[in-house]
Design an enzyme around this catalytic site. Sequence first.
Site, PDB file in Angstrom:
ATOM      1  N   GLU A 279      14.619   3.242  10.584  1.00 27.39           N
ATOM      2  CA  GLU A 279      14.197   1.834  10.591  1.00 27.39           C
ATOM      3  C   GLU A 279      14.426   1.196  11.960  1.00 27.39           C
ATOM      4  OE1 GLU A 279      16.851   0.102   7.753  1.00 27.39           O
ATOM      5  OE2 GLU A 279      15.831   0.967   6.026  1.00 27.39           O
ATOM      6  N   PRO A 280      13.814   1.699  13.010  1.00 31.15           N
ATOM      7  CA  PRO A 280      14.070   1.125  14.333  1.00 31.15           C
ATOM      8  C   PRO A 280      13.317  -0.182  14.532  1.00 31.15           C
ATOM      9  CG  PRO A 280      12.382   2.796  14.489  1.00 31.15           C
ATOM     10  CD  PRO A 280      12.806   2.779  13.048  1.00 31.15           C
ATOM     11  N   ARG A 282      14.526  -2.931  17.499  1.00 33.35           N
ATOM     12  CA  ARG A 282      14.702  -3.299  18.910  1.00 33.35           C
ATOM     13  C   ARG A 282      14.137  -2.258  19.869  1.00 33.35           C
ATOM     14  NH1 ARG A 282      19.011  -6.686  20.628  1.00 33.35           N
ATOM     15  NH2 ARG A 282      20.070  -6.213  18.680  1.00 33.35           N
ATOM     16  N   ARG A 318      18.825 -15.731  21.768  1.00 28.38           N
ATOM     17  CA  ARG A 318      19.859 -14.703  21.935  1.00 28.38           C
ATOM     18  C   ARG A 318      20.964 -15.072  22.938  1.00 28.38           C
ATOM     19  NH1 ARG A 318      19.377 -10.136  23.378  1.00 28.38           N
ATOM     20  NH2 ARG A 318      20.574  -9.124  21.740  1.00 28.38           N
ATOM     21  N   TYR A 322      24.432 -15.056  21.043  1.00 24.85           N
ATOM     22  CA  TYR A 322      25.272 -13.866  21.235  1.00 24.85           C
ATOM     23  C   TYR A 322      25.799 -13.748  22.664  1.00 24.85           C
ATOM     24  CZ  TYR A 322      22.077 -12.635  17.385  1.00 24.85           C
ATOM     25  OH  TYR A 322      21.305 -12.642  16.268  1.00 24.85           O
ATOM     26  N   CYS A 350      19.043 -30.457  24.331  1.00 24.80           N
ATOM     27  CA  CYS A 350      20.199 -31.322  24.594  1.00 24.80           C
ATOM     28  C   CYS A 350      21.501 -30.712  24.080  1.00 24.80           C
ATOM     29  CB  CYS A 350      19.966 -32.664  23.954  1.00 24.80           C
ATOM     30  SG  CYS A 350      19.621 -32.535  22.200  1.00 24.80           S
ATOM     31  N   GLU A 351      21.793 -29.506  24.482  1.00 30.00           N
ATOM     32  CA  GLU A 351      23.142 -28.978  24.293  1.00 30.00           C
ATOM     33  C   GLU A 351      23.435 -27.935  25.369  1.00 30.00           C
ATOM     34  OE1 GLU A 351      23.793 -26.391  20.760  1.00 30.00           O
ATOM     35  OE2 GLU A 351      22.084 -27.460  19.931  1.00 30.00           O
ATOM     36  N   TYR A 379      13.619  -9.656  18.572  1.00 28.78           N
ATOM     37  CA  TYR A 379      14.508 -10.771  18.218  1.00 28.78           C
ATOM     38  C   TYR A 379      14.325 -11.950  19.171  1.00 28.78           C
ATOM     39  CZ  TYR A 379      16.422  -6.927  15.541  1.00 28.78           C
ATOM     40  OH  TYR A 379      16.551  -5.853  14.693  1.00 28.78           O
TER      41      TYR A 379
HETATM   42  N1  LLP Z   1      17.522  -1.821   9.328  1.00 32.14           N
HETATM   43  C1  LLP Z   1      18.342  -2.785   8.859  1.00 32.14           C
HETATM   44  C2  LLP Z   1      18.780  -2.729   7.466  1.00 32.14           C
HETATM   45  C3  LLP Z   1      18.782  -3.809   9.715  1.00 32.14           C
HETATM   46  O1  LLP Z   1      19.604  -4.759   9.263  1.00 32.14           O
HETATM   47  C4  LLP Z   1      18.336  -3.832  11.075  1.00 32.14           C
HETATM   48  C5  LLP Z   1      18.776  -4.888  11.986  1.00 32.14           C
HETATM   49  C6  LLP Z   1      17.455  -2.819  11.489  1.00 32.14           C
HETATM   50  C7  LLP Z   1      17.087  -1.819  10.593  1.00 32.14           C
HETATM   51  C8  LLP Z   1      16.904  -2.761  12.882  1.00 32.14           C
HETATM   52  O2  LLP Z   1      17.885  -2.524  13.827  1.00 32.14           O
HETATM   53  P1  LLP Z   1      17.482  -2.311  15.359  1.00 32.14           P
HETATM   54  O3  LLP Z   1      16.761  -0.984  15.475  1.00 32.14           O
HETATM   55  O4  LLP Z   1      16.598  -3.442  15.754  1.00 32.14           O
HETATM   56  O5  LLP Z   1      18.770  -2.338  16.077  1.00 32.14           O
HETATM   57  N2  LLP Z   1      19.192 -10.750  15.976  1.00 32.14           N
HETATM   58  C9  LLP Z   1      20.049  -9.740  16.544  1.00 32.14           C
HETATM   59  C10 LLP Z   1      19.814  -8.379  15.904  1.00 32.14           C
HETATM   60  C11 LLP Z   1      20.065  -8.332  14.417  1.00 32.14           C
HETATM   61  C12 LLP Z   1      19.784  -6.975  13.811  1.00 32.14           C
HETATM   62  C13 LLP Z   1      20.007  -6.970  12.351  1.00 32.14           C
HETATM   63  N3  LLP Z   1      19.598  -5.804  11.647  1.00 32.14           N
HETATM   64  C14 LLP Z   1      19.856  -9.713  18.057  1.00 32.14           C
HETATM   65  O6  LLP Z   1      19.072 -10.482  18.585  1.00 32.14           O
HETATM   66  O7  LLP Z   1      20.513  -8.936  18.733  1.00 32.14           O
END
Ligand code: LLP
Length: 431
Positions: A279-280, A282, A318, A322, A350-351, A379
């Site tokens: 499940e990629p 990012r 982001r 973060y 305004c922050e 994201y």
């Molecule tokens: N599968 C599940 C169940 C997840 O919760 C996530 C991400 C992914 C796959 C995808 O993960 P990735 O390959 O994108 O790392 N908003 C945050 C990132 C939150 C990710 C949450 N879950 C940011 O901007 O860094």
Amino acid sequence: MTDRVPSPDFTYAGGTLCAEALPLSGIAAEVGTPFYCYSLAGLARNYRALEAALAGLPATICYALKANSNQAVIAAFAGLGAGADVVSGGELRRALAAGVPAGRIVFSGVGKTQEEIALALRSGIHQLNAESEAELDLISAVAAGAGVTARVSLRINPDVDARTHDKISTGRKQDKFGIAIDRTLPAYARAAELPNLAPSGLAMHIGSQLLSLAPYRAAFGRLAEQVRALRAAGHDVISLDLGGGVGITYRDEAPPGFEDYAAVVRETVGGLGCDLMFEPGRSMVGNAGVLVARVLYLKDGGLRPVAVVDAAMNDLARPAMYGAYHAIVPVTQPQNSPDCVETDVVGPICESGDTFAVARSLPPLAPGDLVAFGSAGAYGSVMSSAYNSRPPAPEVLVSGERFAVVRARQTVDDLIRQEAVPDWLEPPEGA
Ligand code: LLP
């Protein structure tokens, strides 16, 4: 050291930053700023690289829509053969609308509603990843009501620290996700007993932006132990969903390559005879996108020059959320290599949190200059809001010399139209 956009799809040609073969300045002139820009070649390269690394494994790549759920982006991945990982009824509908076959969709998420489960079953998706025993009960009841059998996997919390940002670490005992690993056997047995459920295997996701494979090795190893234990207890385990999470370069990070990641997969779970799902998010879109903004003002701040740009934390959350680093580069390369200046780059909201960069080494900026924020494909737009009544930015997809606006700029009228003033509110005096 000055920034560079860590992507082969956004490079300078003739002194101007291009998306593939198109100058971003030309797109800005037509679309206005701020806007997100994605490279189709970048999306395809990322997907194919992972696909190639997993070659020979019984693997299905389910692109995680949460990273970027624009219809064009989903359709691009679907066209390459991807399935989808969705975490809400809304994402499920987006995946179906963009042409992802239902049989290649998995539904993850810690709080699925009855309506979402019903929608998933009606749509005939491949499987639901259940995150609690209570959720198994509900899926069973909804499936029984619909007269269907629901294929479920159990998302296990392996209690492994992904060594990433605290807020995006999801596989430690204290995190809200999944079924505690020591409950795997009883939970699986329950799934096997409940009517209208077909438990098929286990799922996990330990976090996002992982820069080391060691947590994966540990977590996959624990998952493999659970598979053996379940089989020893007489259960069928035919599939494993290994989540997403391989990191990308924002600044100078060296994330694990897909080949090395795939080697860990082979080593830990490759011999179990399970179908594998990935499940990629990012790593598929992050570096295939930038956010383009225009400098509104340059002022002398208390400590150093401050560039106020027309993008803000409502567009790219982001950094505020973060403390994330996004490269910032001028769209037009300065001539004669001037000395760089430590500059703060901020948005108009305004922050104080609406700050993209502090003391960033940048060529001198002037009002009207365009800048690009790197690694903004994942994201970015999906997390945007209309805070300060700033309509979310449009999105553009580039392929070679072509571009299309794949999400139009919303207007303030669009925002106001969604609201209503009750007729029992006193009208303002004099109205
Ligand atoms: N599968 C599940 C169940 C997840 O919760 C996530 C991400 C992914 C796959 C995808 O993960 P990735 O390959 O994108 O790392 N908003 C945050 C990132 C939150 C990710 C949450 N879950 C940011 O901007 O860094």
